[in-house]
Design a protein around this motif. Structure first.
Motif, PDB file in Angstrom:
ATOM      1  N   SER A  68       0.831  -1.202   0.000  1.00 34.74           N
ATOM      2  CA  SER A  68       0.000   0.000   0.000  1.00 34.74           C
ATOM      3  C   SER A  68       0.868   1.255   0.000  1.00 34.74           C
ATOM      4  N   GLU A  69       0.629   2.118  -0.980  1.00 37.50           N
ATOM      5  CA  GLU A  69       1.362   3.383  -1.058  1.00 37.50           C
ATOM      6  C   GLU A  69       0.725   4.451  -0.175  1.00 37.50           C
ATOM      7  N   ALA A  70      -0.454   4.153   0.379  1.00 39.18           N
ATOM      8  CA  ALA A  70      -1.195   5.161   1.143  1.00 39.18           C
ATOM      9  C   ALA A  70      -0.723   5.263   2.591  1.00 39.18           C
ATOM     10  N   ILE A  71       0.083   4.295   3.032  1.00 39.39           N
ATOM     11  CA  ILE A  71       0.492   4.245   4.435  1.00 39.39           C
ATOM     12  C   ILE A  71       1.999   4.444   4.545  1.00 39.39           C
ATOM     13  N   ASP A  72       2.403   5.285   5.462  1.00 44.55           N
ATOM     14  CA  ASP A  72       3.818   5.520   5.730  1.00 44.55           C
ATOM     15  C   ASP A  72       4.528   4.215   6.055  1.00 44.55           C
ATOM     16  N   ARG A  73       5.734   4.048   5.543  1.00 47.90           N
ATOM     17  CA  ARG A  73       6.469   2.789   5.729  1.00 47.90           C
ATOM     18  C   ARG A  73       6.639   2.446   7.206  1.00 47.90           C
ATOM     19  N   THR A  74       6.972   3.428   8.010  1.00 48.65           N
ATOM     20  CA  THR A  74       7.160   3.169   9.439  1.00 48.65           C
ATOM     21  C   THR A  74       5.875   2.643  10.070  1.00 48.65           C
ATOM     22  N   LYS A  75       4.745   3.265   9.752  1.00 49.11           N
ATOM     23  CA  LYS A  75       3.463   2.826  10.316  1.00 49.11           C
ATOM     24  C   LYS A  75       3.087   1.441   9.803  1.00 49.11           C
ATOM     25  N   ALA A  76       3.354   1.198   8.538  1.00 49.59           N
ATOM     26  CA  ALA A  76       3.061  -0.120   7.978  1.00 49.59           C
ATOM     27  C   ALA A  76       3.860  -1.209   8.694  1.00 49.59           C
ATOM     28  N   ASP A  77       5.134  -0.939   8.940  1.00 49.19           N
ATOM     29  CA  ASP A  77       5.966  -1.916   9.644  1.00 49.19           C
ATOM     30  C   ASP A  77       5.514  -2.111  11.084  1.00 49.19           C
ATOM     31  N   GLN A  78       5.024  -1.054  11.709  1.00 49.36           N
ATOM     32  CA  GLN A  78       4.520  -1.178  13.081  1.00 49.36           C
ATOM     33  C   GLN A  78       3.295  -2.084  13.128  1.00 49.36           C
ATOM     34  N   ILE A  79       2.418  -1.955  12.136  1.00 48.66           N
ATOM     35  CA  ILE A  79       1.256  -2.843  12.071  1.00 48.66           C
ATOM     36  C   ILE A  79       1.720  -4.289  11.928  1.00 48.66           C
ATOM     37  N   GLY A  80       2.719  -4.496  11.064  1.00 52.94           N
ATOM     38  CA  GLY A  80       3.243  -5.844  10.876  1.00 52.94           C
ATOM     39  C   GLY A  80       3.850  -6.414  12.146  1.00 52.94           C
ATOM     40  N   MET A  81       4.543  -5.576  12.915  1.00 50.84           N
ATOM     41  CA  MET A  81       5.131  -6.048  14.178  1.00 50.84           C
ATOM     42  C   MET A  81       4.048  -6.468  15.160  1.00 50.84           C
ATOM     43  N   LEU A  82       2.956  -5.705  15.220  1.00 53.27           N
ATOM     44  CA  LEU A  82       1.842  -6.074  16.095  1.00 53.27           C
ATOM     45  C   LEU A  82       1.199  -7.382  15.634  1.00 53.27           C
ATOM     46  N   ALA A  83       1.151  -7.591  14.319  1.00 54.48           N
ATOM     47  CA  ALA A  83       0.592  -8.839  13.788  1.00 54.48           C
ATOM     48  C   ALA A  83       1.390 -10.047  14.276  1.00 54.48           C
ATOM     49  N   THR A  84       2.711  -9.909  14.357  1.00 55.40           N
ATOM     50  CA  THR A  84       3.522 -11.038  14.830  1.00 55.40           C
ATOM     51  C   THR A  84       3.230 -11.358  16.293  1.00 55.40           C
ATOM     52  N   VAL A  85       2.963 -10.334  17.088  1.00 55.49           N
ATOM     53  CA  VAL A  85       2.623 -10.563  18.493  1.00 55.49           C
ATOM     54  C   VAL A  85       1.291 -11.304  18.592  1.00 55.49           C
ATOM     55  N   MET A  86       0.301 -10.892  17.786  1.00 58.58           N
ATOM     56  CA  MET A  86      -0.990 -11.581  17.796  1.00 58.58           C
ATOM     57  C   MET A  86      -0.828 -13.048  17.427  1.00 58.58           C
ATOM     58  N   ASN A  87      -0.001 -13.336  16.427  1.00 57.04           N
ATOM     59  CA  ASN A  87       0.233 -14.726  16.041  1.00 57.04           C
ATOM     60  C   ASN A  87       0.884 -15.515  17.176  1.00 57.04           C
ATOM     61  N   CYS A  88       1.837 -14.885  17.870  1.00 53.80           N
ATOM     62  CA  CYS A  88       2.488 -15.563  18.995  1.00 53.80           C
ATOM     63  C   CYS A  88       1.474 -15.917  20.086  1.00 53.80           C
ATOM     64  N   ILE A  89       0.579 -14.998  20.387  1.00 53.87           N
ATOM     65  CA  ILE A  89      -0.423 -15.248  21.426  1.00 53.87           C
ATOM     66  C   ILE A  89      -1.314 -16.418  21.029  1.00 53.87           C
ATOM     67  N   GLY A  99       7.213  -9.236  17.661  1.00 50.35           N
ATOM     68  CA  GLY A  99       7.581  -7.843  17.453  1.00 50.35           C
ATOM     69  C   GLY A  99       8.814  -7.605  16.621  1.00 50.35           C
ATOM     70  N   GLY A 100       9.357  -8.658  16.003  1.00 44.21           N
ATOM     71  CA  GLY A 100      10.554  -8.482  15.175  1.00 44.21           C
ATOM     72  C   GLY A 100      11.710  -7.898  15.956  1.00 44.21           C
ATOM     73  N   THR A 101      12.351  -6.882  15.395  1.00 46.39           N
ATOM     74  CA  THR A 101      13.441  -6.195  16.103  1.00 46.39           C
ATOM     75  C   THR A 101      12.909  -5.039  16.942  1.00 46.39           C
ATOM     76  N   GLY A 102      11.615  -4.708  16.739  1.00 43.33           N
ATOM     77  CA  GLY A 102      11.032  -3.560  17.426  1.00 43.33           C
ATOM     78  C   GLY A 102      11.200  -2.265  16.654  1.00 43.33           C
ATOM     79  N   HIS A 103      11.799  -2.348  15.473  1.00 49.07           N
ATOM     80  CA  HIS A 103      12.059  -1.152  14.676  1.00 49.07           C
ATOM     81  C   HIS A 103      11.577  -1.360  13.241  1.00 49.07           C
ATOM     82  N   PRO A 104      11.128  -0.296  12.584  1.00 48.24           N
ATOM     83  CA  PRO A 104      10.739  -0.415  11.180  1.00 48.24           C
ATOM     84  C   PRO A 104      11.948  -0.670  10.293  1.00 48.24           C
ATOM     85  N   TYR A 105      11.678  -1.075   9.065  1.00 49.31           N
ATOM     86  CA  TYR A 105      12.705  -1.329   8.049  1.00 49.31           C
ATOM     87  C   TYR A 105      13.495  -2.615   8.296  1.00 49.31           C
TER      88      TYR A 105
END
Length: 232
Positions: free
Chosen positions: A59-80, A127-133
């Motif tokens: 998606s080009e509509a979402i800032d890369r940092t915010k997009a990566d943050q959503i992805g990090m939260l998704a990994t936490v949900m999967n872990c739970i 949460g990956g590394t906790g950082h975008p990119y």
């Protein structure tokens, strides 16, 4: 050869049903495959991708940092989720995150993770590394290096590393073994480039195998890789 401590990478897509939601039967099967190695005292850490929830880079509509943050939260949900299914199968678990998540997961601490391993628990790293990119590939290599694991096991929807995408190239050949330097030089899609360089610098071996093959995780934990071994 039985590994003493491993990190297992599962893709979020591999745990999902095509129509949406989790494939609970598959998650339960994974739990059952872990039990023999846990009984032998193997320490097992798990990282799960977030692709079943989010592919923000499309998606080009979402800032890369915010997009990566959503992805990090998704990994936490999967872990739970996976952690809870494991518990229902009689496996003790613990979840650590790269960032604070209230009482849903503890913030990563090497000392605390070692305590959980000593208690025989499967440890999830969210949460990956906790950082975008940085991808979950980089996240799992980072945690594997920090936790001094013997090998990273990559359970994928393909049965190893090929010279090209076998879905697109019928002449693609599978590697039984290759070095991480060859992976980097040939730009093979094992893990991303950042993760590959980290493996090279820290001498961290990898194994790639098919998640959907019967008992593939159990066999991989026993050192029987029916896929591709990436040496250092």
């Amino acid at each position: 050869m039985q590994n003493k401590r491993v990190m297992l990478k599962l893709s979020g897509e591999a745990l999902a049903k095509p129509e949406g939601g989790y494939n609970e039967d598959k998650v339960r099967d994974i739990a059952k495959q872990l039990k023999p190695s846990l009984a032998k005292g193997t320490d097992i850490g798990i990282v799960i991708g977030g692709g079943n929830y989010w592919r923000g880079r499309s998606s080009e509509a979402i800032d890369r940092t915010k997009a990566d943050q959503i992805g990090m939260l998704a990994t936490v949900m999967n872990c739970i989720y996976v952690s809870e299914i494991f518990r229902s199968e009689g496996i003790d678990t613990a979840i650590f995150s790269a960032f604070p998540c209230g009482d849903m997961a503890k913030v990563f601490s090497k000392d605390e993770v070692n305590e959980r391993f000593a208690q025989g628990k499967v440890v999830f790293f969210g949460g990956g590394t906790g950082h975008p990119y940085f991808s979950t590939d980089t996240g799992i290599v980072l945690r594997a290096v920090e936790m001094d694991v013997d090998i990273i096991l990559l359970a994928k929807s393909i049965d190893g590393v090929y010279t090209a995408d076998p879905k697109l190239d019928p002449d693609a050949k599978k590697y039984d073994k290759l070095t991480i330097k060859e992976v980097i030089d040939r730009r093979l899609a094992v893990v991303d480039l950042t993760a590959s360089v980290m493996c090279l610098e820290n001498k961290m071996p990898l194994a790639v195998f098919d998640l959907n093959e019967e008992n593939s995780i159990k066999n991989a934990l026993d050192g029987k890789i029916n896929g591709t071994i990436v040496t250092v």
